[in-house]
Motif scaffolding. Structure first.
Motif, PDB file in Angstrom:
ATOM      1  N   PRO A 194      -8.681   5.341   3.405  1.00 53.44           N
ATOM      2  CA  PRO A 194      -7.935   4.717   2.316  1.00 53.44           C
ATOM      3  C   PRO A 194      -8.868   3.868   1.461  1.00 53.44           C
ATOM      4  N   VAL A 195      -8.516   3.726   0.181  1.00 54.91           N
ATOM      5  CA  VAL A 195      -9.305   2.873  -0.713  1.00 54.91           C
ATOM      6  C   VAL A 195      -9.155   1.407  -0.317  1.00 54.91           C
ATOM      7  N   PHE A 196      -7.896   1.027  -0.091  1.00 52.93           N
ATOM      8  CA  PHE A 196      -7.667  -0.330   0.407  1.00 52.93           C
ATOM      9  C   PHE A 196      -6.497  -0.285   1.374  1.00 52.93           C
ATOM     10  N   VAL A 197      -6.415  -1.314   2.231  1.00 46.32           N
ATOM     11  CA  VAL A 197      -5.199  -1.445   3.041  1.00 46.32           C
ATOM     12  C   VAL A 197      -4.551  -2.778   2.711  1.00 46.32           C
ATOM     13  N   PRO A 198      -3.226  -2.763   2.488  1.00 44.03           N
ATOM     14  CA  PRO A 198      -2.527  -4.014   2.241  1.00 44.03           C
ATOM     15  C   PRO A 198      -2.219  -4.708   3.565  1.00 44.03           C
ATOM     16  N   LEU A 217      -0.357   0.850   6.098  1.00 40.35           N
ATOM     17  CA  LEU A 217      -0.237  -0.594   5.910  1.00 40.35           C
ATOM     18  C   LEU A 217      -0.886  -1.253   7.115  1.00 40.35           C
ATOM     19  N   LEU A 218      -1.359  -2.445   6.903  1.00 39.65           N
ATOM     20  CA  LEU A 218      -1.945  -3.198   8.007  1.00 39.65           C
ATOM     21  C   LEU A 218      -0.948  -4.296   8.358  1.00 39.65           C
ATOM     22  N   ILE A 219      -0.376  -4.239   9.569  1.00 44.84           N
ATOM     23  CA  ILE A 219       0.705  -5.155   9.911  1.00 44.84           C
ATOM     24  C   ILE A 219       0.298  -6.017  11.106  1.00 44.84           C
TER      25      ILE A 219
END
Ligand SMILES: *[C@@H]1O[C@H](CO)[C@@H](O)[C@H](O)[C@H]1NC(C)=O
Ligand SMILES: *[C@@H]1O[C@H](CO)[C@@H](O)[C@H](O)[C@H]1NC(C)=O
Ligand SMILES: *[C@@H]1O[C@H](CO)[C@@H](O)[C@H](O)[C@H]1NC(C)=O
Ligand SMILES: *[C@@H]1O[C@H](CO)[C@@H](O)[C@H](O)[C@H]1NC(C)=O
Length: 820
Positions: free
Chosen positions: A4-8, A27-29
């Motif tokens: 992924p380009v970025f992870v939220p 998503l990063l949870i």
């Protein structure tokens, strides 16, 4: 794309953004929020759990089993998770620890650093997540600078709309590394149908603006080169729900995964710009539309409404799939099973996509179940597993797999399961008879015209007449070389000599009481469909070649044995013509000879018809051999005998009974089978037949002979130290081949014995074709006056006892005459 380009990094206020964020990657949870966030995730979303700060009693493995794609863990936690596949673990490292990070046994790194570091600088091959100081002002630049690292962006920094001084637009962050190689700056975009295994619907273009709009609205929105922003379906109603956006590997084109509504994607009215669906996608569409609109009373409607029927079909097809063996059969049966399984899914509102998501979810589990079947099913398959050789998985026909038989140690098989070892595959003779019936009946009704039509259809030969009468021309040297002719002559003379010796020439005569002589004498069956033995008419049937001629070998033999009529026809139609007779073809009294399953079925059918008044030699099943070998056997010979049977056809039955074989001997035989099979032109057939074949290991010759007698093989080959001695122990077999130098091939062609033999265990009560098969026996008696004086009272007593007065009377009147 692989990373992924970025992870939220999700925080407690992120709820409103989740549907948009779920489109573009995991998503990063944090562990503390997993339970709260999971219910609001769309089913297609994926997530990573930031577990490095989890409480010590957190069940990390359960997080993975429940659907986390990966975990971010501390190095101490990592040591505790050695059983988890390492690609599921991302280890957290501080800037100061980077020097040794590349050696950590984890699938990914989660780096906390004050500045941008790239995977290349760290020397780490797997994914690297970079948590660094980002602001709205530098986010896009940071993402670009991070190269192959995935930048962690707190959700508080993100917005669905355009970037501002305090927030970064999700689309801007996502598109940060994307470059267009087109003058108009647009990005080629593949649109794929999420509900059809991501198959492509078409190809369009996107701009930064259209991607932002698509992410914000979670709809298919693109950039038309002529008309600007293009909200798919705005006018036609064929809107798209956006499920996922991805980048390709060199970040210059996009993939949109969508659920297409309405009539389809293409302006031509087809579901895709590449035409119609095929395969599973097509099946699903068809079933879904039938579910809504299947006509009352149609089969599909019944399947949808009658749960019992559908249940039975699924069970039936599952069993047929398990019984299938060849590649074609397996594909065919798997298709049936999938059809009914998908019918069940559709009737419950489950789509292929739901099924794929379930597969994906299962693949995320790290705690594997043992995978044993439930006891109910284990019980069910037990006898079958012992009976039929385990159906070869399709992969086993792959050329690199060894060609080998299945080995069973007899004493390890429980008594009640042993009969299963003797079972031959079920022949579906009734189904065959149904197929053959119309052919047989057509010849019966239409006679020569029907026969001619079918010879044209099946043998491609357009004949004036199906019959050829003697004299037969001797085939020329060119047609039949001298060596072949000499070989046929030798075979003919051997067969003739052996069978002539079997002729019941002299009548059998027994005087059972003085003056009561009973006798039995043989007479040839007048008209037979093939063969010698003094029969008056011999009709030989053989399929013609497309040019209408018959093979010179057959013609030569016809002349040798004195055939009275050659019937140029094959298959069921030839059997029917001989059974009923036509204007041209003489009717026969008995039909002999092997043939394929059509011929066999036709023979069974006509034999059963009292109008035909015809008998047959025997219903022939697939050919069989049972080889008994002891430690003295030559592995090369044994393997060659097994294979000469196996090359007949995929349903050939091949059994090797090994007596107290050493491991070396057994593996020498197995190696020879593999080696010789590979050298055969018919290796494919041999591979399949051998794959279904059985080696039975026993301790003693008595056990071997007992097994063989129970199996009652068509051909029995004895590779034993004292093979002639073992013949005394043979109770049931079609024909026996005694010792190392008696291959079955000799009997097949030329030794003198006939090779039409009982299969399928019928050697228990039937003999193979022999001279007696071409004869019938007539009994007679001649009673003298003295004889009747003694025998008469016996007959009278028995006839009176049965109440048949006329019978008694026929004797009484004579006795009265004699006593005058
Ligand atoms: C490792 O596992 C043990 C036993 O389950 C547990 O007591 C310990 O806290 C774990 N260590 C970490 C760092 O989670
Ligand atoms: C055995 O008999 C059948 C039936 O008559 C015949 O077709 C076949 O050629 C014979 N085979 C041998 C080897 O004699
Ligand atoms: C033979 O005839 C009987 C009685 O007509 C019938 O029940 C049976 O199915 C027939 N068998 C075959 C093989 O045609
Ligand atoms: C089997 O063969 C071994 C030698 O390989 C021999 O010692 C043993 O007695 C044999 N067993 C039987 C039951 O004949």
């Amino acid at each position: 794309m692989t990373r992924p380009v970025f992870v939220p990094l999700v925080d407690p206020t992120a709820n409103a953004l989740i549907p948009s964020l779920a489109l573009i990657g995991p998503l990063l949870i944090p562990t503390s929020l997993v339970d709260a966030v999971r219910p609001s995730l769309p089913p297609t979303a994926s997530y990573i759990v930031e577990a490095s700060a989890a409480k010590p009693d957190t069940d990390l493995v359960a997080l993975l089993n429940n659907g986390a794609k990966a975990l971010v863990v501390s190095q101490a936690q990592l040591d505790n998770l050695s059983d988890v596949p390492k690609e599921r673990l991302i280890v957290k490292v501080a800037e100061s620890e980077l020097a040794n990070a590349a050696q950590l046994p984890a699938g990914g790194l989660y780096v906390s650093a004050s500045k941008v570091v790239t995977p290349k600088e760290i020397g780490f091959k797997g994914p690297v997540f970079l948590q660094t100081e980002v602001s709205a002002a530098n986010a896009v630049e940071t993402i670009k600078a991070a190269g192959d690292a995935t930048v962690v962006l707190p959700t508080a920094l993100l917005t669905e709309g355009a970037s501002t001084s305090s927030h970064v637009g999700i689309a801007d962050a996502f598109l940060a590394p994307v470059i267009s190689d087109r003058p108009d700056g647009l990005f080629p975009t593949i649109v794929a149908s999420s509900t059809h295994s991501s198959r492509p619907l078409g190809m369009v273009y996107s701009s930064r603006e259209s991607v932002a709009e698509a992410i914000k609205t979670q709809k298919g929105v693109y950039q038309s080169r002529k008309h600007g922003l293009w909200r798919k379906g705005e006018t036609s109603g064929s809107v798209q729900d956006l499920v996922k956006i991805d980048l390709d590997c060199d970040t210059d084109s996009l993939v949109f995964e969508v659920v297409q509504h309405g009539t389809g994607f293409c302006h031509l009215g087809t579901p895709t710009c590449f035409g119609q669906w095929s395969g599973l996608a097509k099946l699903e569409d068809t079933l879904q539309s039938r579910f809504v609109s299947a006509p009352e009373g149609s089969y599909t409607k019944r399947l949808f409404t009658d749960e019992k029927l559908l249940r039975a079909k699924i069970m039936e097809e599952a069993e047929e799939l398990c019984d299938a063996n060849t590649k074609e059969e397996v594909a065919f049966e798997a298709a049936d099973l999938i059809y009914f399984a998908l019918t069940r899914a559709v009737s419950k509102g489950v789509s292929l996509k739901d099924i794929e998501l379930a597969l994906d979810a299962k693949s995320l589990k790290v705690t594997r179940r043992k995978g044993d079947a439930k006891p109910k099913w284990e019980e069910k398959v037990k006898p079958a597993a012992a009976a039929a050789p385990a159906p070869a998985p399709a992969a086993e026909t792959a050329e690199d797999k060894p060609i080998r038989m299945r080995t069973t140690v007899l004493k390890d098989v429980p008594k009640e399961e042993r009969p299963q070892l003797l079972v031959r595959p079920v022949l579906n003779s009734l189904a065959m008879i149904d197929k053959v019936k119309p052919i047989v009946e057509r010849v019966q009704k239409e006679g020569d015209a029907g026969l001619k039509a079918m010879t044209k259809q099946f043998d491609k030969a357009d004949l004036e007449s199906n019959v050829q009468l003697p004299p037969f021309a001797t085939p020329s040297e060119a047609e039949l070389p001298a060596d072949v002719r000499a070989a046929i002559d030798q075979a003919y003379s051997n067969v003739k000599e052996f069978h002539a010796a079997q002729l019941d020439a002299a009548p059998l005569r027994v005087e059972t009481m003085p003056g009561v002589v009973c006798s039995r004498f043989a007479r040839p069956i007048q008209r037979v469909g093939v063969y010698v033995a003094g029969c008056k008419e011999i009709v030989l049937a053989t399929p013609p070649r497309p040019d209408g001629s018959i093979s010179p070998e057959v013609l030569y033999v016809a002349k040798l044995v004195g055939v009275t009529c050659i019937l140029k026809a094959g298959g069921a139609q030839a059997v029917s013509a001989m059974a009923y007779g036509t204007k041209e073809v003489p009717k026969v009294d008995k039909i002999f000879g092997p043939g394929n399953q059509w011929v066999t079925a036709a023979k069974m059918l006509v034999q059963n018809d009292t109008d035909a008044l015809v008998s047959i030699d025997m219903p022939a099943g697939p050919s069989e051999v049972l080889v008994i070998a002891d430690e003295t056997a030559n592995p090369v010979f044994v393997a060659s005998d097994l294979l000469s049977q196996a090359e007949h056809g995929v349903d050939s039955q091949v059994v090797l009974v090994g007596i107290n074989l050493t491991a070396e001997k057994l593996s020498a035989i197995e190696a020879e089978v593999d080696k010789q099979a590979r050298a055969l032109p018919r290796v494919k057939i041999a591979r399949e037949a051998i794959g279904k074949s059985l080696i039975v290991l026993v301790d003693t010759q008595d056990e071997a002979m007992e097994f063989s007698n129970e199996y009652a093989p068509e051909h029995l080959i004895l590779h034993l130290k004292d093979a002639p001695g073992a013949v005394a122990q043979v109770e049931n077999a079609g024909s026996v081949f005694v010792g190392a130098f008696s291959p079955e091939s000799c009997g097949d062609y030329a030794s003198g014995t006939n090779h039409t033999l009982p299969t399928n265990g019928y050697a228990r009560q039937f003999s193979g074709v022999n001279t007696l098969s071409f004869q019938k026996h007539i009994t007679s008696q001649e009673v003298t006056a003295d004889g009747l004086r003694k025998l008469g009272p016996v007959v009278v007593t028995l006839a009176e006892r049965e109440g048949l007065e006329a019978h008694a009377n026929a004797v009484r009147v004579r006795l009265a005459e004699l006593s005058k």
